[in-house]
Design an enzyme around this catalytic site. Structure first.
Site, mmCIF file in Angstrom:
data_model
loop_
_atom_site.group_PDB
_atom_site.id
_atom_site.type_symbol
_atom_site.label_atom_id
_atom_site.label_comp_id
_atom_site.label_asym_id
_atom_site.label_seq_id
_atom_site.Cartn_x
_atom_site.Cartn_y
_atom_site.Cartn_z
ATOM 1 N N GLU A 307 -3.962 97.704 16.803
ATOM 2 C CA GLU A 307 -3.865 98.096 15.531
ATOM 3 C C GLU A 307 -5.198 97.189 14.803
ATOM 4 O O GLU A 307 -4.812 96.741 13.667
ATOM 5 C CB GLU A 307 -2.536 97.825 14.728
ATOM 6 C CG GLU A 307 -1.462 98.365 15.483
ATOM 7 C CD GLU A 307 -0.122 98.262 14.801
ATOM 8 O OE1 GLU A 307 0.028 97.322 14.461
ATOM 9 O OE2 GLU A 307 0.630 99.454 14.648
ATOM 10 N N ASP A 381 7.856 102.076 19.026
ATOM 11 C CA ASP A 381 8.074 100.916 18.005
ATOM 12 C C ASP A 381 9.268 100.710 17.279
ATOM 13 O O ASP A 381 9.466 101.375 16.186
ATOM 14 C CB ASP A 381 6.965 101.267 16.952
ATOM 15 C CG ASP A 381 6.334 100.162 15.958
ATOM 16 O OD1 ASP A 381 6.843 98.805 16.256
ATOM 17 O OD2 ASP A 381 5.772 100.303 14.967
ATOM 18 N N GLU A 409 12.757 97.967 9.583
ATOM 19 C CA GLU A 409 11.537 98.588 9.517
ATOM 20 C C GLU A 409 11.838 100.061 9.362
ATOM 21 O O GLU A 409 11.532 100.790 8.658
ATOM 22 C CB GLU A 409 10.594 98.194 10.319
ATOM 23 C CG GLU A 409 8.991 99.050 9.800
ATOM 24 C CD GLU A 409 7.948 98.542 10.666
ATOM 25 O OE1 GLU A 409 7.975 97.742 11.463
ATOM 26 O OE2 GLU A 409 6.966 99.518 10.912
HETATM 27 C C1 GCU Z 1 4.483 98.214 13.725
HETATM 28 C C2 GCU Z 1 4.569 97.622 12.303
HETATM 29 C C3 GCU Z 1 3.418 96.751 11.935
HETATM 30 C C4 GCU Z 1 3.300 95.612 12.729
HETATM 31 C C5 GCU Z 1 3.288 96.102 14.306
HETATM 32 C C6 GCU Z 1 3.090 95.056 15.254
HETATM 33 O O1 GCU Z 1 3.492 98.988 13.932
HETATM 34 O O2 GCU Z 1 4.391 98.751 11.526
HETATM 35 O O3 GCU Z 1 3.601 96.405 10.686
HETATM 36 O O4 GCU Z 1 2.324 94.731 12.506
HETATM 37 O O5 GCU Z 1 4.404 96.994 14.500
HETATM 38 O O6 GCU Z 1 4.413 95.017 15.860
HETATM 39 O O7 GCU Z 1 2.253 94.229 15.616
#
Ligand code: GCU
Length: 715
Positions: A307, A381, A409
């Site tokens: 990400e 996730d 979440e």
């Molecule tokens: C999910 C989550 C993010 C987090 C990511 C992770 O995508 O929405 O906020 O940073 O997981 O576990 O790194």
């Protein structure tokens, strides 16, 4: 005088008439409430004194302090600290401070550095409760175990219990930012008051430590996995060191999330390439600096090449190259690296569920001994339901650490009641079939792998500065369940719920509350993502339904990518004919799940794309079944609030109202989920609603128009 006496009599009468549990509570005390007991229950405690011989360490003092706090709350006066044996005494003993007393427990040594034994026995003619352990931290855990037994109504006069943690590292991951916001946090701001640290050490840190120690949690990663370079600069190390000082007596080590490009971003190196000597040297110096401030520092948690976070792949190096370089810097200090396997990349047009396995499986066996790979429970996730992550059982030479998400979440934030014990348990009890005769995820974790045999479990914390700590009373149970399962991954979610409910609410209500908790997660699955559907939540914030979203920057951010619904059918084909992700499981499982008829119905649309007319085991077609699940979810949410309403006479008014309000909101939002989802899937399937089914309250367009730009917890 008569009037004064009358008034006093009235006061006394009122005080006696108001049961202890009716006193207002705001949840701050968590499960460590120690409310006054009636006389019979006080007598059953049989805690006349606490015996500890010798000079008490800060850890032993924490144990004694907790026993005194509890006895004061329960019986009105704290059990005094003594050194000579007496009837009804609670005796704390290790082989170091009281060898003869500790010797009352056969095989104490086998309980290791953190285990404990509790035993009622007669010694020198005296009736005592012995809490024995090999170390002071074992005594603290044992003291909390006695308090748990007392608080949940166990027969204290028959106590004979021994316990040792099955996993070494039991760690909370705080996704707390340096400005005190919390990513995916729904319980206020971070409890770490970074600005005021290191001088100001909020007293709340001690209560945090007590709560964790009561469960055996022994590590805390203080900052977000989406980390900033600043956390590893001198001022922030000093802040972390101050927190570490407070947590140390409670057996909790501090860890930090490290940003892979830190030396480059701080302009102290020209690259962050893990194979560049200047980079490795920088991290070695940094580790030395941290250990000078925090001698028992636990190590680093790293989110790399995921990400948008920097990582070794930026330099065409592997995850192992990156992790091992950091591990080498920490090794002389006995620190570890927790390297996350949560990776997926937009550039790769393969099924997102495949990517972690694809990247990590080939690296099995190439990690340094002090690296653990931290794997989320499922391959996407933290969804309301996912099959277990295929890496469990597949990485035979690499120690894997479980990562659960305690903060909700994707399960309605802190406003929905969803007890996660059953979700955690479902993953832990899943049989990977990677060994003849079976090998559950819990067993994989407990066994560990690699030369150092490291074992562990991490939970993304749901803790914040809210008075309830977790944003709601029931969310405390998820923190509790995580801790208990990290201690023993084979423990039962129902048993844990019962234990928590008995300590947190009046014991008379514990059974009903446990039943509510046990149905709550399935209710959420039903009204959000039944039959294996996943990732249908609103963009960015992940609250509320948005199965229609199809216009985001990358395909795998869009709900339509995950459900693939059209005129003909619905579901993600992960069989050999589809993405092939199923092949990442053991051959036996892959075979079984490649046929929809032998796939568990709750995972059906995770693995298969099926026609709306597909015949379900219930005899209904898939479309009718899907709608029925949405309706079931709504009626379960309704059931939760009805069951709670019946408990009113037993619960203190403040907490009763808090919970009632949230359950009403949950019911309303379950309806919203159901209506929006049914409206959407009907629009793509073009099918009429099954007979007798209620039409959605509003038009699909109205649901689509809703926006929540200020939802909490955004990344
Ligand atoms: C999910 C989550 C993010 C987090 C990511 C992770 O995508 O929405 O906020 O940073 O997981 O576990 O790194």
């Amino acid at each position: 005088m008569k009037r004064i006496l009358g008034a006093i009599a009235l006061l006394v009468a009122t005080a006696l008439a108001v049961p202890a549990w009716a006193v207002e509570e705001d949840g701050y005390q968590l499960w460590m409430r120690y409310r006054p007991l009636d006389r019979a229950a006080q007598a059953r405690l049989d805690a006349s004194a606490i015996i500890y011989q010798g000079a008490a360490s800060p850890t032993v003092n924490a144990a004694i302090g907790e026993l005194q706090r509890a006895t004061k709350g329960w019986a009105g006066h704290a059990a005094p600290l003594r050194s000579g044996l007496q009837d009804g005494a609670i005796v704390l003993a290790t082989p170091a401070n009281a060898p003869q007393l500790a010797a009352q427990i056969d095989g104490l040594k086998t309980l290791g550095a953190e285990g404990y034994a509790l035993k009622r026995l007669k010694l020198q003619g005296r009736r005592i409760t012995l809490i024995a352990a090999n170390t002071d931290i074992g005594l603290l855990y044992g003291s909390f175990a006695w308090l748990r037994a007392a608080g949940s109504g166990a027969a204290l006069d028959k106590l004979d219990e021994r316990s040792a943690p099955k996993l070494q590292l039991r760690v909370l991951n705080h996704w707390d930012n340096l400005d005190r916001t919390v990513e995916r946090g729904y319980a206020g701001e971070s409890i770490w008051d970074w600005w005021a640290l290191p001088e100001v050490r909020d007293r709340r840190y001690i209560d945090y430590a007590r709560a964790n120690a009561s469960l055996g949690i022994n590590g805390a990663v203080l900052n977000n996995v989406n980390s900033k370079a600043e956390i590893l600069t001198a001022p922030w190390i000093a802040k972390a060191a101050a927190v570490a000082d407070v947590l140390r007596p409670y057996g909790i080590r501090v860890y930090l999330s490290a940003r892979f490009s830190t030396p480059l971003e701080l302009k102290e190196t020209a690259t962050a390439d893990p194979l560049a000597p200047e980079v490795a040297a920088w991290w070695r110096r940094k580790a030395d600096e941290i250990y000078r401030a925090i001698p028992d520092f636990g190590g680093f948690l790293v989110k790399a090449n995921s990400e948008g976070q920097p990582g070794p792949q930026d330099y065409h190096r592997s995850h192992a190259d990156g992790a091992n370089m950091l591990a080498q810097a920490l090794a002389p200090h006995k620190g570890i690296v927790m390297w996350r396997a949560f990776v997926y990349a937009a550039e790769k047009p393969v099924d997102r569920a495949r990517q972690a396995y694809d990247e990590f499986k080939p690296l099995d066996g190439s990690f340094a001994p002090n690296v653990m790979v931290q794997v989320k429970n499922g391959a996407i996730d933290f969804q309301p339901r996912e099959p277990f992550h295929p890496l469990f059982g597949a990485m035979k030479h690499t120690p894997l650490m479980m990562e659960f998400q305690i903060t909700k979440e994707y399960l309605g934030f802190a406003t929905h009641l969803a007890y996660l014990g059953p979700l955690f348990q479902e993953t832990l009890r899943s049989d990977t079939r990677q060994r003849e005769g079976g090998w559950t995820v819990a067993q994989v974790l407990e066994e560990g792998a690699g030369p150092a045999g490291l074992t562990g479990m991490a939970g993304v914390a749901n803790i914040g500065s809210s008075r309830t700590w977790s944003g709601s009373h029931f969310d405390q149970a998820n923190w509790y369940a995580f801790g208990r399962l990290a201690w023993n991954p084979q423990a039962s979610a129902r048993h844990i719920a019962q234990e928590w409910a008995a300590q947190t609410f009046p014991p008379a209500a514990a059974k009903d509350i446990t039943d509510m908790m046990m149905m709550s997660r399935e209710a959420v699955v039903n009204y959000m993502t039944p039959l294996g559907l996943h990732h249908l939540m609103g963009t960015g914030h992940h609250h509320g339904p948005a199965p229609w979203v199809d216009d985001l920057g990358r395909p795998d951010w869009n709900p339509v990518y995950y459900h693939k619904a059209d005129r003909k059918g619905v579901g993600f084909d992960r069989t050999a004919g589809g993405s092939g992700a199923l092949a990442q499981y053991a051959p036996e499982l892959a075979r079984r799940w490649s046929d929809p008829r032998s796939t568990p119905p709750e995972l059906l649309l995770w693995f298969h794309h099926l026609p709306w007319t597909y015949a379900m085991p219930s005899g209904r077609d898939l479309w009718t079944e899907l709608v029925a699940h949405y309706d079931l979810g709504v009626s379960q949410a309704d059931e939760l609030r009805k069951r709670w309403a019946k408990l009113r006479p037993m619960i203190d008014a403040e907490r009763f109202e808090d919970v009632s309000t949230l359950l009403d909101k949950q019911y309303k939002e379950a309806l919203w989920w159901r209506d929006a989802s049914v409206a959407y899937f009907q629009s793509v399937s073009g099918l009429p609603l099954p007979a007798g089914v209620r039409a959605p309250e509003r038009s699909l367009e109205e649901y689509k128009r809703q926006r929540f730009p200020f939802a909490p917890g955004r990344g």
